[in-house]
Design a protein around this motif. Structure first.
Motif, PDB file in Angstrom:
ATOM      1  N   VAL A 109       0.864  -1.182   0.000  1.00  0.00           N
ATOM      2  CA  VAL A 109       0.000   0.000   0.000  1.00  0.00           C
ATOM      3  C   VAL A 109       0.902   1.235   0.000  1.00  0.00           C
ATOM      4  CG1 VAL A 109      -1.725   1.305   1.285  1.00  0.00           C
ATOM      5  CG2 VAL A 109      -1.877  -1.189   1.167  1.00  0.00           C
ATOM      6  N   ASP A 110       0.903   1.963  -1.104  1.00  0.00           N
ATOM      7  CA  ASP A 110       1.851   3.058  -1.268  1.00  0.00           C
ATOM      8  C   ASP A 110       1.201   4.401  -1.575  1.00  0.00           C
ATOM      9  OD1 ASP A 110       0.971   2.513  -3.803  1.00  0.00           O
ATOM     10  OD2 ASP A 110       2.962   2.360  -4.720  1.00  0.00           O
ATOM     11  N   ARG A 111      -0.136   4.447  -1.577  1.00  0.00           N
ATOM     12  CA  ARG A 111      -0.825   5.706  -1.856  1.00  0.00           C
ATOM     13  C   ARG A 111      -2.272   5.597  -1.384  1.00  0.00           C
ATOM     14  NH1 ARG A 111      -0.413   2.392  -5.976  1.00  0.00           N
ATOM     15  NH2 ARG A 111      -2.018   2.233  -7.609  1.00  0.00           N
ATOM     16  N   ASP A 112      -2.861   6.748  -1.150  1.00  0.00           N
ATOM     17  CA  ASP A 112      -4.233   6.791  -0.640  1.00  0.00           C
ATOM     18  C   ASP A 112      -5.202   6.075  -1.570  1.00  0.00           C
ATOM     19  OD1 ASP A 112      -3.152   8.361   1.343  1.00  0.00           O
ATOM     20  OD2 ASP A 112      -4.223  10.198   0.793  1.00  0.00           O
ATOM     21  N   ARG A 113      -5.056   6.287  -2.885  1.00  0.00           N
ATOM     22  CA  ARG A 113      -6.025   5.735  -3.836  1.00  0.00           C
ATOM     23  C   ARG A 113      -6.028   4.213  -3.811  1.00  0.00           C
ATOM     24  NH1 ARG A 113      -4.921   6.679  -9.159  1.00  0.00           N
ATOM     25  NH2 ARG A 113      -7.060   6.019  -9.671  1.00  0.00           N
ATOM     26  N   GLN A 133       4.092   0.508   2.049  1.00  0.00           N
ATOM     27  CA  GLN A 133       5.374   0.359   1.374  1.00  0.00           C
ATOM     28  C   GLN A 133       6.109   1.690   1.363  1.00  0.00           C
ATOM     29  OE1 GLN A 133       5.275  -1.276  -2.582  1.00  0.00           O
ATOM     30  NE2 GLN A 133       7.483  -1.073  -2.872  1.00  0.00           N
ATOM     31  N   VAL A 134       7.378   1.643   1.759  1.00  0.00           N
ATOM     32  CA  VAL A 134       8.213   2.838   1.843  1.00  0.00           C
ATOM     33  C   VAL A 134       9.255   2.792   0.726  1.00  0.00           C
ATOM     34  CG1 VAL A 134       9.792   4.146   3.313  1.00  0.00           C
ATOM     35  CG2 VAL A 134       7.863   2.909   4.346  1.00  0.00           C
ATOM     36  N   ASN A 135       9.409   3.895   0.020  1.00  0.00           N
ATOM     37  CA  ASN A 135      10.405   4.013  -1.048  1.00  0.00           C
ATOM     38  C   ASN A 135      11.710   4.500  -0.434  1.00  0.00           C
ATOM     39  OD1 ASN A 135      11.914   4.496  -3.327  1.00  0.00           O
ATOM     40  ND2 ASN A 135      10.444   5.897  -4.279  1.00  0.00           N
ATOM     41  N   VAL A 145       5.831   4.976  -0.655  1.00  0.00           N
ATOM     42  CA  VAL A 145       5.665   6.346  -0.229  1.00  0.00           C
ATOM     43  C   VAL A 145       6.997   6.865   0.288  1.00  0.00           C
ATOM     44  CG1 VAL A 145       4.996   5.679   2.127  1.00  0.00           C
ATOM     45  CG2 VAL A 145       4.208   7.863   1.203  1.00  0.00           C
ATOM     46  N   ALA A 146       7.262   8.153   0.100  1.00  0.00           N
ATOM     47  CA  ALA A 146       8.493   8.743   0.627  1.00  0.00           C
ATOM     48  C   ALA A 146       8.485   8.627   2.151  1.00  0.00           C
ATOM     49  CB  ALA A 146       8.599  10.204   0.210  1.00  0.00           C
ATOM     50  N   PRO A 147       9.631   8.374   2.762  1.00  0.00           N
ATOM     51  CA  PRO A 147       9.660   8.234   4.228  1.00  0.00           C
ATOM     52  C   PRO A 147       8.984   9.390   4.957  1.00  0.00           C
ATOM     53  CG  PRO A 147      11.741   7.516   3.307  1.00  0.00           C
ATOM     54  CD  PRO A 147      10.957   8.084   2.163  1.00  0.00           C
TER      55      PRO A 147
END
Length: 235
Positions: A109-113, A133-135, A145-147
């Motif tokens: 899960v890396d974004r709201d959408r 998920q963290v990039n 997602v960015a930390p």
């Protein structure tokens, strides 16, 4: 008796599994951790369902898939087996419903959408375990997602009652020492747990870097070809 897998005898599969588990246990002890704290997920990308069946026969209970189509097909074929299916690939919003129907855990899960799409696909009162998920790279095009934005996404996920936040996930960048990358992931995990104390999972570490991930606090390891053998030729 299990069957041969991709031209390899199951005894070879069992030997590779045992060898990896021994290495995982050694790395855990070196880090002062209990190996029983760790979940080893066998990634079966591009391998047939028959390999997953053979893995189950030798004790594997957690498997991972990167692609929704493979996840859905294998889970449907092997639904009678007591397996936990982990979706670890990049998630697309238009495939969220299919992912949710087949996965027990979604690591990406890396974004709201995408979180919203998974939530909308809920069936009744079922709750889906998810990780943010963290990039860990400087490339915004990579998954995660960015930390600095992780807490914002965590707060969004926490507001969706059909999703249960379990923790964070990341892949170590190719151009950075894994230990340093996973230390940064652990820092993100610490910040996330200040907002969500139950989000204790850290999904990190693959064949080449699981020892560093364990040292940094990883709880879930994603191991592929070191156990399954080479991926089949897709033609």
């Amino acid at each position: 008796m299990t069957s041969a897998v991709d031209g390899q005898e199951p005894s070879g599969l069992a030997a590779r599994l045992a060898a990896i588990d021994e290495r995982i246990a050694a790395a855990a002890r070196a880090a002062g951790r209990d190996p029983e704290e760790l979940t080893r997920i066998v990634v079966t990308k591009f391998h047939p369902a028959s390999l997953v069946r053979d893995l189950h026969a030798i004790g594997v209970r957690a498997v991972g898939e990167n692609r929704q189509q493979e996840l859905s097909a294998k889970q449907a074929e092997l639904a009678a087996l007591d397996l936990a299916w982990h979706f670890i690939g990049q998630g697309q919003t238009n495939k969220a419903a299919a992912i949710r129907r087949s996965a027990d855990v979604v690591h990406s899960v890396d974004r709201d959408r995408f979180a919203d799409a998974l939530h909308r696909a809920a069936d009744g009162d079922d709750v889906l375990d998810v990780l943010v998920q963290v990039n860990l790279t400087d490339d915004p095009g990579r998954g995660g997602v960015a930390p600095a934005d992780a807490v914002g996404l965590v707060e969004h996920v926490l507001a969706l009652p059909s999703l249960r936040l379990r923790g964070v996930m990341a892949v170590a960048p190719l151009d950075e020492e894994p230990a340093a990358a996973f230390a940064r992931l652990r820092d993100v995990s610490d910040v996330v747990r200040a907002t969500a104390p139950d989000a204790t999972w850290i999904s990190a570490g693959m064949t080449g870097d699981f020892a560093e991930a364990i040292a940094a606090g990883a709880t879930h390891l994603r191991i592929g070809s070191a156990i399954t053998g080479p991926r089949p030729d897709r033609g």
